[in-house]
Enzyme design. Structure first.
Site, short mmCIF file in Angstrom:
data_model
loop_
_atom_site.label_atom_id
_atom_site.label_comp_id
_atom_site.label_asym_id
_atom_site.label_seq_id
_atom_site.Cartn_x
_atom_site.Cartn_y
_atom_site.Cartn_z
N ASP A 90 -46.95 46.60 -48.52
CA ASP A 90 -48.41 46.63 -48.55
C ASP A 90 -48.84 45.62 -49.60
O ASP A 90 -48.59 45.80 -50.80
CB ASP A 90 -48.90 48.04 -48.92
CG ASP A 90 -50.42 48.14 -48.92
OD1 ASP A 90 -51.09 47.10 -48.75
OD2 ASP A 90 -50.94 49.25 -49.12
N LYS B 195 -59.63 42.21 -51.85
CA LYS B 195 -59.73 41.99 -53.30
C LYS B 195 -59.60 40.51 -53.65
O LYS B 195 -60.40 39.96 -54.40
CB LYS B 195 -58.63 42.76 -54.05
CG LYS B 195 -58.18 44.03 -53.41
CD LYS B 195 -59.08 45.19 -53.71
CE LYS B 195 -58.69 46.34 -52.81
NZ LYS B 195 -59.11 47.61 -53.23
N TRP C 278 -51.21 54.88 -53.22
CA TRP C 278 -52.61 54.85 -52.77
C TRP C 278 -52.84 56.07 -51.87
O TRP C 278 -52.07 56.31 -50.94
CB TRP C 278 -52.85 53.54 -52.00
CG TRP C 278 -54.24 53.36 -51.48
CD1 TRP C 278 -55.41 53.52 -52.16
CD2 TRP C 278 -54.60 52.96 -50.16
NE1 TRP C 278 -56.47 53.24 -51.35
CE2 TRP C 278 -56.01 52.90 -50.10
CE3 TRP C 278 -53.88 52.64 -49.00
CZ2 TRP C 278 -56.71 52.52 -48.97
CZ3 TRP C 278 -54.57 52.27 -47.87
CH2 TRP C 278 -55.97 52.22 -47.84
N1 KET Z 1 -53.39 49.15 -49.90
C1 KET Z 1 -53.62 49.47 -51.18
C2 KET Z 1 -52.45 49.65 -52.08
C3 KET Z 1 -54.92 49.62 -51.63
O1 KET Z 1 -55.10 49.92 -52.91
C4 KET Z 1 -56.01 49.45 -50.75
C5 KET Z 1 -57.38 49.65 -51.22
C6 KET Z 1 -55.72 49.09 -49.43
C7 KET Z 1 -54.40 48.96 -49.03
C8 KET Z 1 -56.74 48.88 -48.37
O2 KET Z 1 -57.71 47.99 -48.62
P1 KET Z 1 -58.61 47.35 -47.44
O3 KET Z 1 -59.98 47.41 -47.95
O4 KET Z 1 -58.41 48.17 -46.20
O5 KET Z 1 -58.09 45.98 -47.27
N2 KET Z 1 -57.66 50.28 -52.28
C9 KET Z 1 -58.96 50.50 -52.91
C10 KET Z 1 -60.09 50.80 -52.01
C11 KET Z 1 -59.89 51.97 -51.11
O6 KET Z 1 -59.39 53.02 -51.53
O7 KET Z 1 -60.26 51.83 -49.93
C12 KET Z 1 -58.80 51.54 -54.01
O8 KET Z 1 -57.70 52.09 -54.20
O9 KET Z 1 -59.77 51.77 -54.75
#
Ligand code: KET
Length: 448
Positions: free
Chosen positions: A258, A294, A177
């Protein structure tokens, strides 16, 4: 002190007075020749004149570009956010129900939460990821703090490690990510990568992973995606996880999970927590960052948790006391609403059940989209082996399209995705699959 020559500060001061007099006399801005740092109203130049424009975020910037596109055909497969078959964002029924209950409860107030967040939420979050019967929880060896979604949990964990752990190096998978290297660097850690994905097989580079972690310095931190690896959709098998565990423990590396997609990979919350539970079962220490963005669709509520599994209850409570010192100057304490929704759902047997059904439905729709896209490409005779679309796991397909092909698809077909060729399967529907399949077919046959 008075040498007869005005100091730079004096000169600036008298220039400022002249300008102010001039401005009040003539109201003529042309007579104002303030220094670029003066910053008073009416100055022509900003004190931020030197600030250069930063690029958009590689993931969230895709949505910015999408929003500017006026084509009726446009499709956003950039950010990992679930959409219905109608292409609409989804608020789970169980979330609506929990919110209604919270709203109807007039005893609820808006006081500050403690620095570590809502106690019920923390307990239930640890149970969700580690398992209800986890010995680590029963022995009070786990400290859990509510954080600002997955990102905030990673950041707080990273900063705690930078302050209190003897190793500052964190190994992250290649690729990973895009925010991981930024979060951990700014937290004060030094980021290195370990091989993870093999573009040739479109699978796990298991040998490379073992070699790189095998040559990591003892004690190094290792970032692992608990399930549904982003962006590749490639996870180790249970046997491979066991080998990774043995290697990590034998070298005293520190695992940092994560977990942003629990329930999204298989549709089953326990199955998707397998990797984490494997590491906790051996009695060793580890970090887990959880996100409810998610799996409960609570993206904008920013609700997540950091759990640190320690060797003893005493260590866990001292660790928690230090986490408070990380959090307090960062954002003081976390927001109450999202965590209350999660706690309401997790503590009620019926609501929990309802959630798992809705979660499974989301996971199933994504799996169905994989099949539909794969079939659509096969029926078009699109060159290449597209079986990775159905083999990969979770929210994303790592298509293998290169950045020129992605740019072509965006320009000609108004389909938006990250430049590494990652598409969010959750943004796709039966109605839009043919459009995407046409675009991919054109890209691989016309752009090399
Ligand atoms: N870890 C991973 C692996 C991840 O894909 C995301 C979000 C997050 C943590 C953080 O999510 P949060 O909203 O802080 O709980 N990924 C998607 C959104 C983004 O990039 O913020 C994405 O990859 O599209």
């Amino acid at each position: 002190m008075h040498s007869g020559v005005a100091s730079p500060a004096d000169r600036r001061l008298s220039a400022l007075i002249r300008h102010l007099e001039g401005a009040s006399n003539a109201m003529d801005s042309d007579t104002i020749t303030a220094s670029p740092t003066s910053g008073f109203p009416g100055a022509r130049n900003s004190v931020f004149e030197h600030v250069v424009r930063a690029p958009e975020d590689p993931i969230l910037g895709v949505t910015v570009a999408y929003n500017k596109d006026s084509s009726p055909l446009k499709l956003n497969l950039g950010v990992g956010a679930y959409r219905t078959e109608e292409g609409k964002p989804l608020v789970l029924n169980v979330v609506r129900r929990a919110e209604q209950m919270l709203l109807n409860d007039s005893s609820r107030v808006k006081e500050y939460l403690p620095i570590v967040g809502l106690a019920d939420f923390n307990k239930l979050s640890a149970k969700l990821i580690l398992g209800a019967d986890s010995p680590a929880i029963q022995e009070n060896r786990v400290t859990t703090v509510q954080c600002l979604s997955g990102t905030g949990s990673l950041r707080v964990g990273g900063e705690f490690l930078a302050r209190h752990y003897h190793q500052r190096t964190i190994y992250i998978p290649l690729p990973t990510w895009g925010n991981h290297p930024k979060v951990f660097t700014i937290a004060g850690l030094s980021v290195k990568t370990y091989r993870y994905y093999d573009p040739v097989t479109r699978g796990l580079n298991f040998q490379g992973l073992l070699e790189d972690l095998g040559s990591a310095p003892s004690g190094a931190i290792v970032l692992l995606h608990a399930c549904a690896h982003n962006p590749t959709g490639v996870d180790p098998t249970p046997q491979q996880w066991e080998q990774i565990r043995q290697l990590i423990r034998s070298k005293a590396l520190l695992p940092f999970f994560d977990s942003a997609y629990q329930g999204f990979a298989s549709g089953n919350l326990d199955a998707d927590a397998h990797s984490v539970r494997l590491f906790v079962a051996d009695g060793g220490e580890c970090f887990v960052a959880q996100s409810y963005a998610k799996n409960m669709g609570l993206y904008g509520e920013r609700v997540g948790a950091l759990s640190i599994v320690c060797k003893s209850a005493d260590v866990a409570s001292r660790v928690e006391s230090q986490l408070k010192l990380v959090i307090r100057p960062m954002y003081s304490n976390p927001p109450i609403h999202g965590a209350s929704i999660v706690a309401t759902i997790l503590k009620d047997r019926n609501m929990f059940q309802e959630w798992t059904i809705e979660l499974k439905a989301m996971a199933d729709r994504i799996i169905n989209m994989r099949q539909q896209l794969f079939d659509a490409l096969r029926s078009r005779g699109t060159p290449g082996d597209w079986s990775h679309i159905i083999k990969q796991i979770g929210m994303f397909t790592f298509t293998g399209l290169n950045s020129e092909q992605v740019a072509f698809i965006t320009k000609e077909y108004h389909i938006y995705m990250t430049s590494d060729g990652r598409i969010s399967m959750a943004g796709l529907s039966s109605r839009t699959v043919p459009h995407l399949a046409d675009a991919i077919h054109a890209a691989v046959t016309r752009v090399v």
